[in-house]
Design a protein around this motif. Structure first.
Motif, short mmCIF file in Angstrom:
data_model
loop_
_atom_site.label_atom_id
_atom_site.label_comp_id
_atom_site.label_asym_id
_atom_site.label_seq_id
_atom_site.Cartn_x
_atom_site.Cartn_y
_atom_site.Cartn_z
N GLU A 1 0.78 -1.24 0.00
CA GLU A 1 0.00 0.00 0.00
C GLU A 1 0.82 1.29 0.00
O GLU A 1 0.41 2.28 0.58
CB GLU A 1 -0.97 0.01 1.20
CG GLU A 1 -1.97 -1.12 1.16
CD GLU A 1 -2.80 -1.24 2.42
OE1 GLU A 1 -2.34 -0.84 3.52
OE2 GLU A 1 -3.92 -1.77 2.32
N GLY A 2 1.94 1.30 -0.69
CA GLY A 2 2.75 2.51 -0.71
C GLY A 2 3.00 3.07 -2.09
O GLY A 2 3.63 4.11 -2.24
N ILE A 3 2.50 2.41 -3.11
CA ILE A 3 2.74 2.84 -4.48
C ILE A 3 1.45 3.44 -5.03
O ILE A 3 0.37 2.86 -4.86
CB ILE A 3 3.19 1.62 -5.34
CG1 ILE A 3 4.52 1.13 -4.79
CG2 ILE A 3 3.28 1.98 -6.81
CD1 ILE A 3 4.96 -0.20 -5.30
N PRO A 4 1.52 4.62 -5.64
CA PRO A 4 0.29 5.19 -6.21
C PRO A 4 -0.32 4.25 -7.24
O PRO A 4 0.40 3.57 -7.98
CB PRO A 4 0.78 6.48 -6.89
CG PRO A 4 2.07 6.80 -6.22
CD PRO A 4 2.68 5.48 -5.83
N ASN A 5 -1.63 4.18 -7.26
CA ASN A 5 -2.33 3.35 -8.23
C ASN A 5 -2.02 3.87 -9.63
O ASN A 5 -2.32 5.02 -9.93
CB ASN A 5 -3.84 3.38 -7.96
CG ASN A 5 -4.62 2.46 -8.86
OD1 ASN A 5 -4.26 2.22 -10.00
ND2 ASN A 5 -5.72 1.94 -8.33
N PRO A 6 -1.43 3.04 -10.49
CA PRO A 6 -1.04 3.51 -11.82
C PRO A 6 -2.22 3.86 -12.72
O PRO A 6 -2.06 4.57 -13.71
CB PRO A 6 -0.24 2.33 -12.39
CG PRO A 6 -0.78 1.15 -11.67
CD PRO A 6 -1.13 1.63 -10.29
N GLN A 7 -3.41 3.37 -12.37
CA GLN A 7 -4.60 3.69 -13.16
C GLN A 7 -5.02 5.14 -12.96
O GLN A 7 -5.65 5.72 -13.83
CB GLN A 7 -5.74 2.75 -12.79
CG GLN A 7 -5.43 1.30 -13.10
CD GLN A 7 -6.42 0.33 -12.48
OE1 GLN A 7 -7.24 0.69 -11.65
NE2 GLN A 7 -6.33 -0.93 -12.89
N THR A 8 -4.67 5.71 -11.80
CA THR A 8 -5.03 7.11 -11.51
C THR A 8 -3.81 8.03 -11.53
O THR A 8 -3.94 9.20 -11.85
CB THR A 8 -5.73 7.22 -10.14
OG1 THR A 8 -4.88 6.69 -9.13
CG2 THR A 8 -7.05 6.49 -10.14
N THR A 9 -2.65 7.48 -11.18
CA THR A 9 -1.41 8.27 -11.13
C THR A 9 -0.27 7.45 -11.72
O THR A 9 0.36 6.68 -11.01
CB THR A 9 -1.06 8.64 -9.66
OG1 THR A 9 -2.20 9.22 -9.03
CG2 THR A 9 0.11 9.60 -9.60
N PRO A 10 -0.01 7.58 -13.01
CA PRO A 10 1.13 6.85 -13.59
C PRO A 10 2.41 7.19 -12.82
O PRO A 10 2.61 8.34 -12.42
CB PRO A 10 1.19 7.36 -15.03
CG PRO A 10 -0.19 7.87 -15.31
CD PRO A 10 -0.70 8.40 -14.00
N ASN A 11 3.26 6.17 -12.58
CA ASN A 11 4.46 6.42 -11.79
C ASN A 11 5.58 5.46 -12.17
O ASN A 11 5.35 4.38 -12.70
CB ASN A 11 4.14 6.33 -10.29
CG ASN A 11 3.64 4.96 -9.86
OD1 ASN A 11 4.44 4.09 -9.57
ND2 ASN A 11 2.32 4.77 -9.84
N LYS A 12 6.79 5.88 -11.88
CA LYS A 12 8.01 5.14 -12.25
C LYS A 12 8.10 3.80 -11.52
O LYS A 12 8.55 2.81 -12.08
CB LYS A 12 9.24 6.01 -11.97
CG LYS A 12 10.54 5.39 -12.38
CD LYS A 12 10.65 5.23 -13.87
CE LYS A 12 12.03 4.72 -14.26
NZ LYS A 12 12.08 4.33 -15.65
N ARG A 13 7.69 3.77 -10.25
CA ARG A 13 7.80 2.53 -9.48
C ARG A 13 6.96 1.41 -10.12
O ARG A 13 7.42 0.28 -10.23
CB ARG A 13 7.40 2.75 -8.02
CG ARG A 13 8.47 3.56 -7.29
CD ARG A 13 8.14 3.72 -5.85
NE ARG A 13 7.15 4.78 -5.72
CZ ARG A 13 6.45 5.02 -4.62
NH1 ARG A 13 6.62 4.28 -3.56
NH2 ARG A 13 5.59 6.01 -4.57
N TYR A 14 5.76 1.74 -10.55
CA TYR A 14 4.93 0.72 -11.21
C TYR A 14 5.53 0.35 -12.56
O TYR A 14 5.49 -0.81 -12.95
CB TYR A 14 3.48 1.19 -11.36
CG TYR A 14 2.57 0.07 -11.76
CD1 TYR A 14 2.09 -0.84 -10.82
CD2 TYR A 14 2.22 -0.13 -13.09
CE1 TYR A 14 1.27 -1.90 -11.20
CE2 TYR A 14 1.40 -1.19 -13.48
CZ TYR A 14 0.94 -2.07 -12.52
OH TYR A 14 0.14 -3.13 -12.89
#
Length: 132
Positions: free
Chosen positions: A67-80
């Motif tokens: 529960e620490g990574i932004p949801n990529p469906q709402t906030t694209p991010n490098k970790r995902y």
């Protein structure tokens, strides 16, 4: 069979450990999961590397960044994106599920038992074996 979540952290620097576990144990990786939820009004994702059970002892590890990574469906991010890179490297698809947040459970162990039940019900984990 013993199935256990092994929490590495919440997906900051420990995400790199999760990726290394997948890369260095590619022959044991069974599945990659992205578990989406809402935590404190934020859309977050837990990333999981599910291993095949060990031959001896029948232990199945599920390594998780919870529960620490932004949801990529709402906030694209490098970790995902790094996790997607692992999936591509291992030729695995990422199974995505919507789940309840861990804060709804009195204890973290209950949350993980709940997740194991969901994963078994959807046949993403093998059923519990009985020794009768």
């Amino acid at each position: 069979m013993i199935q256990r979540f092994i929490e590495l952290g919440q997906g900051y620097s420990d995400l790199y450990e999760l990726l290394e576990i997948g890369k260095n144990n590619r022959h044991r990786v069974a599945r990659l999961l992205a578990l989406h939820t809402t935590l404190n009004d934020k859309q977050v994702t837990s990333l999981v590397v599910v291993m095949h059970p060990t031959t001896e002892g029948e232990f199945q590890a599920l390594y998780i960044c919870r529960e620490g990574i932004p949801n990529p469906q709402t906030t694209p991010n490098k970790r995902y994106e790094l996790f997607e890179g692992l999936a591509k490297e291992l030729d695995k698809s990422i199974i995505e599920l919507e789940i309840k947040p861990s804060t709804l459970f009195a204890e973290l162990d209950l949350y993980y038992q709940h997740l194991i039940g969901i994963l078994r019900m959807n046949k993403y984990l093998p059923p519990m074996k009985t020794g009768f």
